[in-house]
Design an enzyme around this catalytic site. Structure first.
Site, short mmCIF file in Angstrom:
data_model
loop_
_atom_site.label_atom_id
_atom_site.label_comp_id
_atom_site.label_asym_id
_atom_site.label_seq_id
_atom_site.Cartn_x
_atom_site.Cartn_y
_atom_site.Cartn_z
N ARG A 66 0.86 -1.20 0.00
CA ARG A 66 0.00 0.00 0.00
C ARG A 66 0.89 1.24 0.00
NH1 ARG A 66 -4.86 0.68 -1.43
NH2 ARG A 66 -5.66 -0.97 -0.06
N ARG A 89 1.12 -6.32 -9.77
CA ARG A 89 1.56 -5.81 -8.47
C ARG A 89 1.70 -6.93 -7.44
NH1 ARG A 89 -3.58 -2.73 -5.61
NH2 ARG A 89 -5.16 -4.30 -6.01
N HIS A 159 0.17 3.66 -10.35
CA HIS A 159 -0.80 4.09 -9.33
C HIS A 159 -0.08 4.90 -8.23
CE1 HIS A 159 -4.03 3.66 -6.36
NE2 HIS A 159 -4.74 2.88 -7.16
N ASP A 205 -12.49 9.67 -6.49
CA ASP A 205 -12.08 8.53 -7.31
C ASP A 205 -12.57 8.82 -8.72
OD1 ASP A 205 -11.11 6.11 -8.14
OD2 ASP A 205 -12.24 4.90 -6.68
N GLU A 262 -2.43 9.05 -10.98
CA GLU A 262 -2.04 7.82 -11.68
C GLU A 262 -2.02 8.04 -13.19
OE1 GLU A 262 -4.75 4.76 -10.28
OE2 GLU A 262 -5.09 5.95 -8.47
O1 TA6 Z 1 -7.07 3.78 -8.91
C1 TA6 Z 1 -8.11 4.08 -8.04
C2 TA6 Z 1 -8.63 2.78 -7.44
O2 TA6 Z 1 -9.08 1.94 -8.44
C3 TA6 Z 1 -9.71 3.12 -6.42
O3 TA6 Z 1 -10.99 2.75 -6.84
C4 TA6 Z 1 -9.27 2.44 -5.16
O4 TA6 Z 1 -9.93 1.29 -4.92
C5 TA6 Z 1 -7.77 2.30 -5.38
O5 TA6 Z 1 -7.59 2.12 -6.75
C6 TA6 Z 1 -6.99 1.30 -4.56
O6 TA6 Z 1 -7.25 0.00 -4.89
P1 TA6 Z 1 -6.61 -1.16 -4.03
O7 TA6 Z 1 -7.00 -2.43 -4.74
O8 TA6 Z 1 -5.12 -0.96 -4.04
O9 TA6 Z 1 -7.18 -1.06 -2.65
#
Ligand code: TA6
Length: 296
Positions: A66, A89, A159, A205, A262
């Site tokens: 994260r 990832r 991301h 988002d 991103e």
């Molecule tokens: O890129 C934005 C997103 O798709 C959000 O909707 C949010 O869920 C984020 O990514 C993080 O996703 P994750 O799977 O890493 O918790």
């Protein structure tokens, strides 16, 4: 949860021993974890940490790191046949040795298909992430090659979690006029960015399509320029307090310390014929760092 043998798993041991550090002669540094080829730290020359990394990571198979810069491939987001954000990832990538030039350091990471990836996504591919750090810049060049005999399409993103001192005093500039989908609602709602600044008073988002560049992430402390080449779309994300509280790998109040900007290719998924390749680059520039430190 993904637990195929060829996909990786995050562990304290791998975290401690396998992270690569890139150090440019001018003092700029980056750290990259082979799990996900994930950049987990970037310090421009003469500057402090610019990326957010959760203080409460989850160490379990199928969990992503994260923070930093997760590489999202071959599926951005939830809609689609694959697990959310695909599998890149969650895989161990092969690192090449770090190379150092007069004002940069660079390293390349490679991921190819294996039995486990083919169970999820039946295609032969090779992806590369080249990470280059120097002066005020961090450059991430992501490429995808079709090494098989059938065409495929994909979506992807870098991301990037940018660290900020306080989300509520952070703005993203440069998106005025851009069309977007707000993905916090079902069905997604469409909009056009009218304000010159995007602010983050609650969950944000959004996928901005054919987004202008460069963007600037402005905080009272510093400005980070975000440029993309050949990633046409941009995603802005912060979970806000409610969704953040449901993230098991986010410390209390952690959402106030980052904004994700991103570089993405989502609306028009690239289609690669056998032998074809695609490449996109995201460059982060710490503005205000000494001019002699601007280049790579
Ligand atoms: O890129 C934005 C997103 O798709 C959000 O909707 C949010 O869920 C984020 O990514 C993080 O996703 P994750 O799977 O890493 O918790």
């Amino acid at each position: 949860m993904i637990s195929n043998e060829n996909l990786g798993s995050l562990s304290h041991e791998s975290d401690a021993t396998h992270c690569l550090t890139l150090t440019s002669p001018d003092g700029a540094t980056a750290q990259v974890h082979p799990y996900g080829a994930q950049v987990t730290s970037w310090k421009p020359a003469g500057g402090a940490e610019r990326l957010f990394l959760s203080a409460a990571p989850e160490f379990r198979p199928g969990a992503a790191i994260r923070g930093g810069v997760p590489v999202i491939f071959p599926q951005f987001g939830g809609p689609g046949p694959l697990p959310k954000h695909g599998f890149a990832r969650l895989c161990h990538w092969d690192p090449a040795p770090v190379e150092t030039g007069p004002d940069f350091a660079t390293a390349q990471f490679t991921l190819g298909d294996g039995e486990a990836t083919r169970q999820l996504w039946p295609h032969a591919f090779r992806t590369e992430l080249r990470v280059t750090v120097g002066g005020a810049r961090l450059e991430l060049m992501f490429s995808v090659m079709n090494t098989g005999n059938e065409p495929f399409t994909f979506t992807a993103a870098l991301h990037t979690y940018l660290q900020v001192a306080d989300l509520l005093t952070t703005t993203v500039e440069g998106l005025a006029g851009a069309r977007y989908h707000d993905t916090t609602v079902r069905p997604w709602s469409e909009g056009v960015q009218t304000e010159p600044h995007v602010r983050f008073p609650a969950e944000v988002d959004r996928i901005y399509y054919a987004a202008p560049h460069p963007l600037r992430v402005r905080t009272p402390e510093h400005v980070t320029q975000v440029k993309s080449d050949d990633f046409p779309d941009v995603v802005l994300w912060n979970p806000g307090p409610v969704k953040s509280a449901n993230l098991p790998d986010m410390e209390a109040g952690g959402y106030r310390r980052f904004v994700c900007v991103e570089a993405a290719v989502v609306e028009q998924p690239p289609r690669l014929k056998p032998g074809d390749s695609w490449q996109g680059t995201q460059t982060l520039i710490a503005e205000g760092i000494n001019a002699e430190h601007q280049g790579i």
